[in-house]
Scaffold this motif. Structure first.
Motif, PDB file in Angstrom:
ATOM      1  N   GLY A  41      40.050  40.858  29.595  1.00  0.00           N
ATOM      2  CA  GLY A  41      41.090  41.928  29.608  1.00  0.00           C
ATOM      3  C   GLY A  41      41.879  41.628  30.790  1.00  0.00           C
ATOM      4  O   GLY A  41      41.460  41.234  31.889  1.00  0.00           O
ATOM      5  N   ARG A  42      42.963  42.247  30.938  1.00  0.00           N
ATOM      6  CA  ARG A  42      44.022  42.233  32.175  1.00  0.00           C
ATOM      7  C   ARG A  42      43.755  43.404  32.936  1.00  0.00           C
ATOM      8  O   ARG A  42      43.866  44.737  32.420  1.00  0.00           O
ATOM      9  CB  ARG A  42      45.509  42.015  31.721  1.00  0.00           C
ATOM     10  CG  ARG A  42      46.664  41.867  32.766  1.00  0.00           C
ATOM     11  CD  ARG A  42      47.792  41.778  32.174  1.00  0.00           C
ATOM     12  NE  ARG A  42      48.825  41.457  33.077  1.00  0.00           N
ATOM     13  CZ  ARG A  42      49.045  40.265  33.540  1.00  0.00           C
ATOM     14  NH1 ARG A  42      48.444  39.075  33.074  1.00  0.00           N
ATOM     15  NH2 ARG A  42      50.057  39.978  34.426  1.00  0.00           N
ATOM     16  N   PRO A  43      43.628  43.163  34.330  1.00  0.00           N
ATOM     17  CA  PRO A  43      43.382  44.400  35.112  1.00  0.00           C
ATOM     18  C   PRO A  43      44.492  45.502  35.210  1.00  0.00           C
ATOM     19  O   PRO A  43      45.803  44.935  34.897  1.00  0.00           O
ATOM     20  CB  PRO A  43      43.279  43.655  36.510  1.00  0.00           C
ATOM     21  CG  PRO A  43      42.844  42.403  36.435  1.00  0.00           C
ATOM     22  CD  PRO A  43      43.475  41.896  34.837  1.00  0.00           C
ATOM     23  N   ASP A  44      44.310  46.685  35.252  1.00  0.00           N
ATOM     24  CA  ASP A  44      45.239  47.672  35.360  1.00  0.00           C
ATOM     25  C   ASP A  44      45.546  47.991  36.599  1.00  0.00           C
ATOM     26  O   ASP A  44      44.831  48.241  37.502  1.00  0.00           O
ATOM     27  CB  ASP A  44      44.589  48.744  34.834  1.00  0.00           C
ATOM     28  CG  ASP A  44      45.474  50.011  34.481  1.00  0.00           C
ATOM     29  OD1 ASP A  44      46.237  50.164  35.567  1.00  0.00           O
ATOM     30  OD2 ASP A  44      45.581  50.875  33.336  1.00  0.00           O
ATOM     31  N   ARG A  45      46.990  47.765  36.770  1.00  0.00           N
ATOM     32  CA  ARG A  45      47.509  47.815  38.120  1.00  0.00           C
ATOM     33  C   ARG A  45      47.355  48.977  38.753  1.00  0.00           C
ATOM     34  O   ARG A  45      47.101  49.258  40.034  1.00  0.00           O
ATOM     35  CB  ARG A  45      48.993  47.325  38.031  1.00  0.00           C
ATOM     36  CG  ARG A  45      49.563  47.226  39.287  1.00  0.00           C
ATOM     37  CD  ARG A  45      50.997  46.633  39.347  1.00  0.00           C
ATOM     38  NE  ARG A  45      51.511  46.160  40.775  1.00  0.00           N
ATOM     39  CZ  ARG A  45      51.198  45.035  41.298  1.00  0.00           C
ATOM     40  NH1 ARG A  45      50.783  44.113  40.494  1.00  0.00           N
ATOM     41  NH2 ARG A  45      51.806  44.688  42.453  1.00  0.00           N
ATOM     42  N   ALA A  46      47.400  50.224  38.076  1.00  0.00           N
ATOM     43  CA  ALA A  46      47.215  51.441  38.863  1.00  0.00           C
ATOM     44  C   ALA A  46      45.818  51.660  39.279  1.00  0.00           C
ATOM     45  O   ALA A  46      45.413  52.141  40.155  1.00  0.00           O
ATOM     46  CB  ALA A  46      47.504  52.609  37.544  1.00  0.00           C
ATOM     47  N   VAL A  47      44.933  51.168  38.505  1.00  0.00           N
ATOM     48  CA  VAL A  47      43.478  51.388  38.915  1.00  0.00           C
ATOM     49  C   VAL A  47      43.291  50.559  40.283  1.00  0.00           C
ATOM     50  O   VAL A  47      42.720  51.010  41.171  1.00  0.00           O
ATOM     51  CB  VAL A  47      42.410  50.699  37.734  1.00  0.00           C
ATOM     52  CG1 VAL A  47      41.169  50.865  38.371  1.00  0.00           C
ATOM     53  CG2 VAL A  47      42.688  51.691  36.533  1.00  0.00           C
ATOM     54  N   LEU A  48      43.865  49.112  40.346  1.00  0.00           N
ATOM     55  CA  LEU A  48      43.618  48.522  41.134  1.00  0.00           C
ATOM     56  C   LEU A  48      44.333  49.087  42.784  1.00  0.00           C
ATOM     57  O   LEU A  48      43.671  49.230  43.564  1.00  0.00           O
ATOM     58  CB  LEU A  48      44.101  47.110  41.341  1.00  0.00           C
ATOM     59  CG  LEU A  48      43.768  46.072  40.392  1.00  0.00           C
ATOM     60  CD1 LEU A  48      44.344  44.743  40.374  1.00  0.00           C
ATOM     61  CD2 LEU A  48      42.174  46.034  40.441  1.00  0.00           C
ATOM     62  N   GLN A  49      45.588  49.516  42.190  1.00  0.00           N
ATOM     63  CA  GLN A  49      46.295  50.448  43.620  1.00  0.00           C
ATOM     64  C   GLN A  49      45.263  51.643  44.004  1.00  0.00           C
ATOM     65  O   GLN A  49      45.291  51.938  45.132  1.00  0.00           O
ATOM     66  CB  GLN A  49      47.529  50.781  43.043  1.00  0.00           C
ATOM     67  CG  GLN A  49      48.390  51.443  44.151  1.00  0.00           C
ATOM     68  CD  GLN A  49      49.152  50.401  44.900  1.00  0.00           C
ATOM     69  OE1 GLN A  49      48.861  49.257  44.539  1.00  0.00           O
ATOM     70  NE2 GLN A  49      49.906  50.634  45.814  1.00  0.00           N
ATOM     71  N   ARG A  50      44.626  52.196  42.901  1.00  0.00           N
ATOM     72  CA  ARG A  50      43.855  53.496  43.292  1.00  0.00           C
ATOM     73  C   ARG A  50      42.580  52.998  44.143  1.00  0.00           C
ATOM     74  O   ARG A  50      42.245  53.596  45.190  1.00  0.00           O
ATOM     75  CB  ARG A  50      43.308  54.132  42.121  1.00  0.00           C
ATOM     76  CG  ARG A  50      42.315  55.233  42.441  1.00  0.00           C
ATOM     77  CD  ARG A  50      41.859  55.826  41.276  1.00  0.00           C
ATOM     78  NE  ARG A  50      41.435  55.346  39.896  1.00  0.00           N
ATOM     79  CZ  ARG A  50      40.112  54.812  39.742  1.00  0.00           C
ATOM     80  NH1 ARG A  50      39.302  55.169  40.834  1.00  0.00           N
ATOM     81  NH2 ARG A  50      39.862  54.143  38.730  1.00  0.00           N
ATOM     82  N   TRP A  51      42.059  51.821  43.816  1.00  0.00           N
ATOM     83  CA  TRP A  51      40.811  51.154  44.429  1.00  0.00           C
ATOM     84  C   TRP A  51      41.216  50.901  45.826  1.00  0.00           C
ATOM     85  O   TRP A  51      40.667  51.022  46.870  1.00  0.00           O
ATOM     86  CB  TRP A  51      40.357  50.080  43.717  1.00  0.00           C
ATOM     87  CG  TRP A  51      39.557  50.274  42.589  1.00  0.00           C
ATOM     88  CD1 TRP A  51      38.881  51.738  42.405  1.00  0.00           C
ATOM     89  CD2 TRP A  51      38.952  49.628  41.454  1.00  0.00           C
ATOM     90  NE1 TRP A  51      38.343  51.564  40.878  1.00  0.00           N
ATOM     91  CE2 TRP A  51      38.268  50.127  40.707  1.00  0.00           C
ATOM     92  CE3 TRP A  51      39.482  48.294  41.259  1.00  0.00           C
ATOM     93  CZ2 TRP A  51      37.695  49.868  39.369  1.00  0.00           C
ATOM     94  CZ3 TRP A  51      39.060  47.702  40.037  1.00  0.00           C
ATOM     95  CH2 TRP A  51      38.141  48.318  39.291  1.00  0.00           C
ATOM     96  N   ALA A  52      42.491  50.272  46.058  1.00  0.00           N
ATOM     97  CA  ALA A  52      42.953  49.985  47.517  1.00  0.00           C
ATOM     98  C   ALA A  52      43.331  51.353  48.299  1.00  0.00           C
ATOM     99  O   ALA A  52      42.942  51.101  49.708  1.00  0.00           O
ATOM    100  CB  ALA A  52      44.519  49.161  47.155  1.00  0.00           C
ATOM    101  N   ARG A  53      43.689  52.172  47.610  1.00  0.00           N
ATOM    102  CA  ARG A  53      44.077  53.402  48.450  1.00  0.00           C
ATOM    103  C   ARG A  53      42.739  54.051  48.794  1.00  0.00           C
ATOM    104  O   ARG A  53      42.675  54.265  49.935  1.00  0.00           O
ATOM    105  CB  ARG A  53      44.826  54.480  47.524  1.00  0.00           C
ATOM    106  CG  ARG A  53      45.250  55.765  48.334  1.00  0.00           C
ATOM    107  CD  ARG A  53      46.134  56.592  47.454  1.00  0.00           C
ATOM    108  NE  ARG A  53      45.408  56.903  46.192  1.00  0.00           N
ATOM    109  CZ  ARG A  53      45.781  56.625  44.899  1.00  0.00           C
ATOM    110  NH1 ARG A  53      46.592  55.731  44.720  1.00  0.00           N
ATOM    111  NH2 ARG A  53      44.928  56.933  43.865  1.00  0.00           N
TER     112      ARG A  53
END
Length: 527
Positions: A41-53
């Protein structure tokens, strides 16, 4: 300054602009976009952004408020972190490039980024260096910026040492700032880079059979009482003699190639050096101490005969690292778009190394999770250990993927019988930063792996993923390492910021020198 000039670094435009508004759908970096598609599946951008934060929050907590130097590691809550009391050039460099990522992903403002970068560069400009080489020492107190002379954990004497690869990562961060920070800060970073001379580590005659040189691991300015087998020399040709480690960095799939790239691009090391490192060791019976017999052929590049060997693993051939870890294979790829510049070597091998980790974790060892790289030991308080996929590592003593240190030995053809070709694995130890690096090549499976870790274990906090998880027992190394968090930030910067770290690093002299160099080779890897 040599060919690696400020002008060359800034060729192609001024600092990279911050990403003010990110699109709702994930636009992967060229690294990820070029990778073979796998299920997941395609990574969820919002989740990646949360992990980055959250990852950025841990790096802020690691960083001393007065010096701007990031500690090696912390445990405890972010609002009252227990900092390690020591830092390294790699840790400092990781904080610098992570600040650029945090700015460009909108986690902090441009003003805050500039304040943080300026504070750290101010401190670096005052820190003690080795004068003749311009290199930084390996251990400093992050609170005072002084070179460590005693270890903060036990009081043991520290003999000042200068590492080639650690200085490589700090130099890489200076390059990123030179291209991506605001111009005044970029110029300051390049002034700090200017005196760093990698010739100090380059032994032009490491082996009688090799027509090019290799990099030493590092040197002590004064001979330490241990180890006793140092090598006194002066490759730089100025200043007093120093005392080198008795080993060279001589394998290709290694994080140490960042120092090689920088030295070559700056005109300090000859380009042929890149071909002097082992793809695998030779396949003759004299080399049968290897746990697997390599297959391949010899080609000649820039006058250097290169055995382009690979190990066979699960129906494909992969060029191994020393320990078979993701860190060795993919950390330089955060900065250099190797898969695009070298489609017949790194462009083949990187996805296959990721595949080896995935298939080992899911199909061979059946851990249910994957991604193995040196990290904190979840079974020990404050311990650290190397993890990897032993079958795709050159080290006969192994980097292992489980607590039990299960060693695989597939034999060496007719030269030596296998000792343990089909082992039973125990409590697997997965390292989140390895999966983040893998996401640049297998975005869907790596993302699914991380989401599953997050769901099934208490392995995250307001600082992001903890450093390692023993997935059989459920034990978690509940601390953060600066290096590992900085790798996560770099990978996420490339994924969310359309290759922003690669674009910031691989310009000017680096592109001119390294792209044609690595692009001429064909590895023995393949499906």
């Amino acid at each position: 300054m040599t060919a690696f000039s400020r002008r060359a670094l800034l060729t192609g435009g001024t600092a990279l602009a911050a990403t003010a508004a990110l699109p709702a759908t994930l636009s992967l970096s060229p690294t990820a976009a070029a990778a073979p598609r796998q299920a997941g599946g395609r990574p969820d951008r919002a989740v990646l952004q949360r992990w980055a934060r959250r990852t950025w929050a841990s790096l802020v907590a690691m960083t001393d408020e007065r010096t701007g130097l990031s500690a090696d590691n912390i445990d405890g809550p972010l609002d009252a972190p227990n900092r390690s009391g020591y830092t390294s050039p790699t840790n400092i460099g990781g904080y610098l490039w992570s600040t650029i990522v945090a700015r460009d992903l909108g986690l902090i403002s441009r003003g805050e980024a500039s304040r943080r970068l300026s504070q750290t560069l101010d401190t670096l400009s005052r820190m003690r260096r080795h004068g003749p080489s311009g290199m930084f020492y390996n251990w400093y107190d992050e609170r005072t910026a002084e070179v460590l002379t005693s270890w903060p954990t036990d009081g043991k004497t520290v003999y000042p040492f200068l590492s080639s690869v650690d200085n490589g990562w700090l130099a890489a961060a200076f390059v990123v700032l030179g291209n991506a920070a605001e111009p005044s800060i970029g110029r300051r970073a390049l002034r700090l880079l200017e005196p760093m001379d990698f010739r100090a580590y380059y032994n032009p005659t490491p082996r009688p059979d090799l027509p090019v040189g290799l990099l030493r691991g590092g040197f002590w300015p004064e001979k330490p009482p241990t180890p006793s087998d140092t090598v006194e020399a002066n490759y730089l040709g100025r200043g007093p003699n120093v005392f080198y480690t008795n080993f060279h960095y001589d394998t290709t799939v290694s994080e140490t190639r960042i120092a090689s790239y920088l030295g070559i691009a700056r005109g300090q090391i000859p380009p042929g050096h890149f071909f002097g490192t082992w793809r695998t060791f030779p396949s003759g019976c004299d080399w049968s101490w290897q746990e697997s017999r390599p297959v391949g052929r010899t080609r000649t590049y820039l006058g250097v005969d290169v055995f382009e060997g690979a190990y066979e693993y699960r129906g494909f051939r992969v060029v191994p690292g020393w320990g078979g870890s993701m860190f060795e294979a993919l950390m330089p790829n955060v900065f250099v778009p190797e898969e695009r510049w070298a489609p017949h070597s790194w462009g083949v091998n990187h996805p296959l190394m990721v595949r080896a980790h995935r298939e080992h974790g899911l199909d061979e060892a059946k851990y249910g999770f994957w991604g193995f790289s040196p990290a904190s030991d979840p079974t020990l308080d404050q311990g650290y250990r190397e993890y990897g996929v032993d079958a795709v590592g050159l080290n006969p003593d192994g980097y292992f993927s489980d607590v039990e240190k299960t060693n695989v030995d597939r034999g060496f053809g007719d030269c030596r019988e296998a000792k343990n070709p089909n082992p039973t694995y125990g409590d697997g130890v997965v390292t989140p930063h390895a999966a983040f690096l893998a996401m640049m090549h297998e975005p869907g499976p790596a993302y699914a792996n991380l989401r599953k870790l997050e769901r099934e274990f208490d392995c995250t906090s307001d600082g992001g993923f903890f450093d390692a998880i023993a997935v059989g027992s459920g034990k978690v190394a509940r601390r953060f390492l600066s290096l590992d968090q900085a790798m996560i930030m770099g990978a996420l910067g490339n994924l969310l910021g359309r290759g922003l770290v690669q674009r910031a690093f691989s310009r000017g002299a680096i592109e001119r020198a390294i792209k044609p160099l690595i692009g001429m080779e064909r590895f023995g890897a393949g499906s």
